[in-house]
Design a protein around this motif. Structure first.
Motif, mmCIF file in Angstrom:
data_model
loop_
_atom_site.group_PDB
_atom_site.id
_atom_site.type_symbol
_atom_site.label_atom_id
_atom_site.label_comp_id
_atom_site.label_asym_id
_atom_site.label_seq_id
_atom_site.Cartn_x
_atom_site.Cartn_y
_atom_site.Cartn_z
ATOM 1 N N GLY A 113 0.839 -1.190 0.000
ATOM 2 C CA GLY A 113 0.000 0.000 0.000
ATOM 3 C C GLY A 113 0.869 1.233 0.000
ATOM 4 N N ASP A 114 0.259 2.366 -0.191
ATOM 5 C CA ASP A 114 0.994 3.620 -0.176
ATOM 6 C C ASP A 114 1.282 4.045 1.255
ATOM 7 O OD1 ASP A 114 0.951 3.849 -3.011
ATOM 8 O OD2 ASP A 114 -1.148 4.483 -2.863
ATOM 9 N N PHE A 115 2.390 4.785 1.445
ATOM 10 C CA PHE A 115 2.807 5.158 2.791
ATOM 11 C C PHE A 115 1.794 6.056 3.494
ATOM 12 C CE2 PHE A 115 7.003 4.127 0.910
ATOM 13 C CZ PHE A 115 7.366 3.137 1.805
ATOM 14 N N ASP A 116 1.019 6.814 2.724
ATOM 15 C CA ASP A 116 0.088 7.766 3.338
ATOM 16 C C ASP A 116 -1.336 7.234 3.404
ATOM 17 O OD1 ASP A 116 -0.355 7.755 0.647
ATOM 18 O OD2 ASP A 116 -0.389 9.935 0.391
ATOM 19 N N ALA A 117 -1.501 5.917 3.248
ATOM 20 C CA ALA A 117 -2.835 5.327 3.283
ATOM 21 C C ALA A 117 -2.752 3.951 3.935
ATOM 22 C CB ALA A 117 -3.405 5.215 1.868
ATOM 23 N N PRO A 118 -3.886 3.449 4.471
ATOM 24 C CA PRO A 118 -3.872 2.104 5.052
ATOM 25 C C PRO A 118 -3.463 1.059 4.031
ATOM 26 C CG PRO A 118 -5.852 3.293 5.695
ATOM 27 C CD PRO A 118 -5.191 4.118 4.638
ATOM 28 N N GLY A 119 -2.808 0.002 4.505
ATOM 29 C CA GLY A 119 -2.309 -1.034 3.624
ATOM 30 C C GLY A 119 -3.307 -2.146 3.394
ATOM 31 N N ILE A 120 -2.925 -3.061 2.504
ATOM 32 C CA ILE A 120 -3.777 -4.185 2.155
ATOM 33 C C ILE A 120 -2.952 -5.472 2.164
ATOM 34 C CG2 ILE A 120 -5.223 -2.716 0.714
ATOM 35 C CD1 ILE A 120 -3.949 -4.103 -1.734
ATOM 36 N N ILE A 121 -3.646 -6.599 2.079
ATOM 37 C CA ILE A 121 -3.022 -7.898 1.850
ATOM 38 C C ILE A 121 -3.646 -8.484 0.592
ATOM 39 C CG2 ILE A 121 -2.588 -10.219 2.735
ATOM 40 C CD1 ILE A 121 -2.901 -9.112 5.561
ATOM 41 N N ALA A 122 -2.809 -8.952 -0.311
ATOM 42 C CA ALA A 122 -3.275 -9.597 -1.533
ATOM 43 C C ALA A 122 -2.948 -11.080 -1.477
ATOM 44 C CB ALA A 122 -2.636 -8.963 -2.758
ATOM 45 N N LEU A 123 -3.744 -11.861 -2.177
ATOM 46 C CA LEU A 123 -3.543 -13.297 -2.303
ATOM 47 C C LEU A 123 -3.274 -13.640 -3.752
ATOM 48 C CD1 LEU A 123 -3.806 -16.345 -1.441
ATOM 49 C CD2 LEU A 123 -6.276 -16.085 -1.829
ATOM 50 N N VAL A 124 -2.204 -14.391 -3.988
ATOM 51 C CA VAL A 124 -1.946 -14.993 -5.294
ATOM 52 C C VAL A 124 -2.095 -16.497 -5.115
ATOM 53 C CG1 VAL A 124 -0.337 -15.248 -7.222
ATOM 54 C CG2 VAL A 124 -0.305 -13.144 -5.845
ATOM 55 N N THR A 125 -3.100 -17.087 -5.742
ATOM 56 C CA THR A 125 -3.398 -18.502 -5.562
ATOM 57 C C THR A 125 -2.514 -19.354 -6.481
ATOM 58 O OG1 THR A 125 -5.152 -18.402 -7.218
ATOM 59 C CG2 THR A 125 -5.776 -17.995 -4.922
ATOM 60 N N SER A 129 -4.375 -16.596 -9.962
ATOM 61 C CA SER A 129 -5.302 -15.487 -9.774
ATOM 62 C C SER A 129 -4.835 -14.585 -8.634
ATOM 63 C CB SER A 129 -6.714 -16.005 -9.491
ATOM 64 O OG SER A 129 -6.766 -16.684 -8.250
ATOM 65 N N VAL A 130 -5.177 -13.296 -8.733
ATOM 66 C CA VAL A 130 -4.754 -12.293 -7.758
ATOM 67 C C VAL A 130 -5.983 -11.548 -7.254
ATOM 68 C CG1 VAL A 130 -3.323 -10.251 -7.360
ATOM 69 C CG2 VAL A 130 -2.564 -12.005 -8.992
ATOM 70 N N ARG A 131 -6.095 -11.444 -5.928
ATOM 71 C CA ARG A 131 -7.188 -10.641 -5.395
ATOM 72 C C ARG A 131 -6.819 -10.104 -4.019
ATOM 73 N NH1 ARG A 131 -8.990 -15.992 -4.257
ATOM 74 N NH2 ARG A 131 -9.815 -16.282 -2.125
ATOM 75 N N GLN A 132 -7.471 -9.015 -3.630
ATOM 76 C CA GLN A 132 -7.273 -8.440 -2.299
ATOM 77 C C GLN A 132 -8.071 -9.245 -1.290
ATOM 78 O OE1 GLN A 132 -7.609 -4.109 -1.960
ATOM 79 N NE2 GLN A 132 -8.724 -4.370 -0.035
ATOM 80 N N VAL A 133 -7.448 -9.525 -0.127
ATOM 81 C CA VAL A 133 -8.141 -10.325 0.895
ATOM 82 C C VAL A 133 -8.222 -9.620 2.247
ATOM 83 C CG1 VAL A 133 -7.760 -12.579 -0.167
ATOM 84 C CG2 VAL A 133 -5.985 -11.589 1.307
ATOM 85 N N ALA A 134 -7.585 -8.462 2.390
ATOM 86 C CA ALA A 134 -7.702 -7.684 3.631
ATOM 87 C C ALA A 134 -7.318 -6.241 3.328
ATOM 88 C CB ALA A 134 -6.811 -8.246 4.737
ATOM 89 N N ASP A 135 -7.872 -5.323 4.122
ATOM 90 C CA ASP A 135 -7.539 -3.912 3.955
ATOM 91 C C ASP A 135 -7.424 -3.243 5.317
ATOM 92 O OD1 ASP A 135 -10.162 -3.684 4.816
ATOM 93 O OD2 ASP A 135 -10.929 -2.853 2.951
ATOM 94 N N ASP A 136 -7.216 -1.941 5.308
ATOM 95 C CA ASP A 136 -7.137 -1.139 6.530
ATOM 96 C C ASP A 136 -6.060 -1.660 7.481
ATOM 97 O OD1 ASP A 136 -7.884 1.073 8.028
ATOM 98 O OD2 ASP A 136 -9.344 -0.066 9.215
ATOM 99 N N ILE A 137 -4.892 -2.006 6.919
ATOM 100 C CA ILE A 137 -3.754 -2.461 7.710
ATOM 101 C C ILE A 137 -2.841 -1.266 7.963
ATOM 102 C CG2 ILE A 137 -1.884 -4.126 7.901
ATOM 103 C CD1 ILE A 137 -4.535 -5.492 7.589
ATOM 104 N N ALA A 138 -2.526 -1.012 9.223
ATOM 105 C CA ALA A 138 -1.743 0.173 9.593
ATOM 106 C C ALA A 138 -0.252 -0.094 9.365
ATOM 107 C CB ALA A 138 -2.010 0.558 11.050
ATOM 108 N N PHE A 139 0.215 0.194 8.153
ATOM 109 C CA PHE A 139 1.586 -0.056 7.705
ATOM 110 C C PHE A 139 1.928 -1.525 7.891
ATOM 111 C CE2 PHE A 139 6.071 0.153 7.041
ATOM 112 C CZ PHE A 139 6.274 1.254 6.224
ATOM 113 N N PRO A 140 1.469 -2.381 6.966
ATOM 114 C CA PRO A 140 1.713 -3.820 7.100
ATOM 115 C C PRO A 140 3.182 -4.165 6.954
ATOM 116 C CG PRO A 140 0.803 -3.316 4.935
ATOM 117 C CD PRO A 140 0.746 -2.044 5.735
ATOM 118 N N ASN A 141 3.641 -5.095 7.778
ATOM 119 C CA ASN A 141 5.028 -5.537 7.722
ATOM 120 C C ASN A 141 5.051 -7.070 7.774
ATOM 121 O OD1 ASN A 141 7.653 -4.275 7.364
ATOM 122 N ND2 ASN A 141 6.916 -2.708 8.775
ATOM 123 N N GLY A 142 5.854 -7.663 8.657
ATOM 124 C CA GLY A 142 6.045 -9.100 8.646
ATOM 125 C C GLY A 142 4.759 -9.900 8.747
ATOM 126 N N MET A 143 4.770 -11.071 8.106
ATOM 127 C CA MET A 143 3.633 -11.994 8.163
ATOM 128 C C MET A 143 4.147 -13.409 8.433
ATOM 129 S SD MET A 143 1.039 -10.808 5.102
ATOM 130 C CE MET A 143 2.269 -10.978 3.791
#
Length: 275
Positions: A113-125, A129-143
């Motif tokens: 995601g962009d630094f000035d906006a909440p982040g997201i998580i995408a899934l590549v199956t 196929s590619v799709r978004q699976v989560a949003d509103d992540i406050a600067f996403p980092n390690g998983m």
């Protein structure tokens, strides 16, 4: 826990550590390198990536290396002939990409995601196929993904927390919840251990911390510079690797100072899960 040792020094910014085939692999941000180092401190450049920052790594179940080319919005794959090809195009979902984890079923999770906006998580199956699976992540980092492939944990660096999701049969994420509230902390790279605890690196607080679900801090390793990420590996996965460097902001990442280090210590509880 044993004494803290410096395994490797002179790096720019080590990130995305992964224990793979008897060595610690990691990205050396600012140098376009993916390096590997053994337990004797011998390291080599494994490949060069046509990007500067950020890029992170993991492997497909068939052994092919994946590289997040973050600013370009691409997920790259290294073929057996060592050529880098595009595995997935992420540009329609976000402008910049960061961390990656591949679970035991071959589902690829990438956050950004962009630094000035909440982040997201995408899934590549596995079918591409590619799709978004989560949003509103406050600067996403390690998983990290639990060894049963049913829970994904993500570090929200600007949210002072670790957040968990259930992984559904189709790879979607649901049942979002706070796994650990970490007042004053900025969790970065993470890994799981066999007692169900999470180790996380913290750059501004210059430490690596072990915490259990609910937020109880079990152990803190204080460092003299920021800890960007950590990984359990080595024999029986009981070596804790910490990637640390002095941090003066993104504007100084191209400086010639090479303060990055790989630090190690022995721990009693081994690592599990993905990566």
């Amino acid at each position: 826990m044993s004494e803290l040792q410096t395994l490797l020094a002179g790096l720019a910014f080590g990130e995305s550590p992964r224990w793979h085939e008897g060595r610690l692999w990691f990205s050396n941000w600012g140098t376009q390198e993916v390096r590997a180092v053994d337990l004797e401190g011998k390291s080599e450049v494994m490949l060069r990536v046509p990007t500067t920052i950020p890029f992170c790594i993991d492997w497909l179940p068939d052994g092919r290396l994946l590289v997040v080319s973050g600013r370009e919005g691409l997920l790259l794959r290294r073929e057996p002939d060592r050529e880098l090809v595009t595995h997935a195009d992420l540009r329609e979902l976000a402008g910049t990409w960061n961390e990656i984890v591949v679970d035991g079923r071959g589902n690829i999770y990438i956050n950004g995601g962009d630094f000035d906006a909440p982040g997201i998580i995408a899934l590549v199956t596995p079918d591409g196929s590619v799709r978004q699976v989560a949003d509103d992540i406050a600067f996403p980092n390690g998983m990290a993904v639990t060894p049963d492939n049913v829970t994904l944990i993500v570090a929200e660096s600007h949210g002072n927390r670790l957040t968990a999701f259930d992984i559904d049969d189709d790879g979607s994420l649901s049942n979002r919840r706070v796994w650990a509230a970490l007042e004053g902390a900025a969790p970065d790279g993470i890994c799981l251990d066999a007692k169900g605890a999470v180790w996380y690196g913290d750059v501004p607080n210059k430490c690596c911390v072990r915490v259990r679900e609910g937020g109880e801090v079990l152990q803190t390793i204080h460092l003299d510079r920021g800890c960007f990420a950590c990984m359990l590996g080595g024999e029986n996965k009981q070596t804790l690797f910490m990637l640390a460097a002095e941090w003066r902001g993104f504007e100084h990442m191209a400086d010639q100072a090479r303060t990055g280090q790989v630090l190690i210590t022995h721990v009693s509880i081994p690592g599990i899960g993905w990566p």
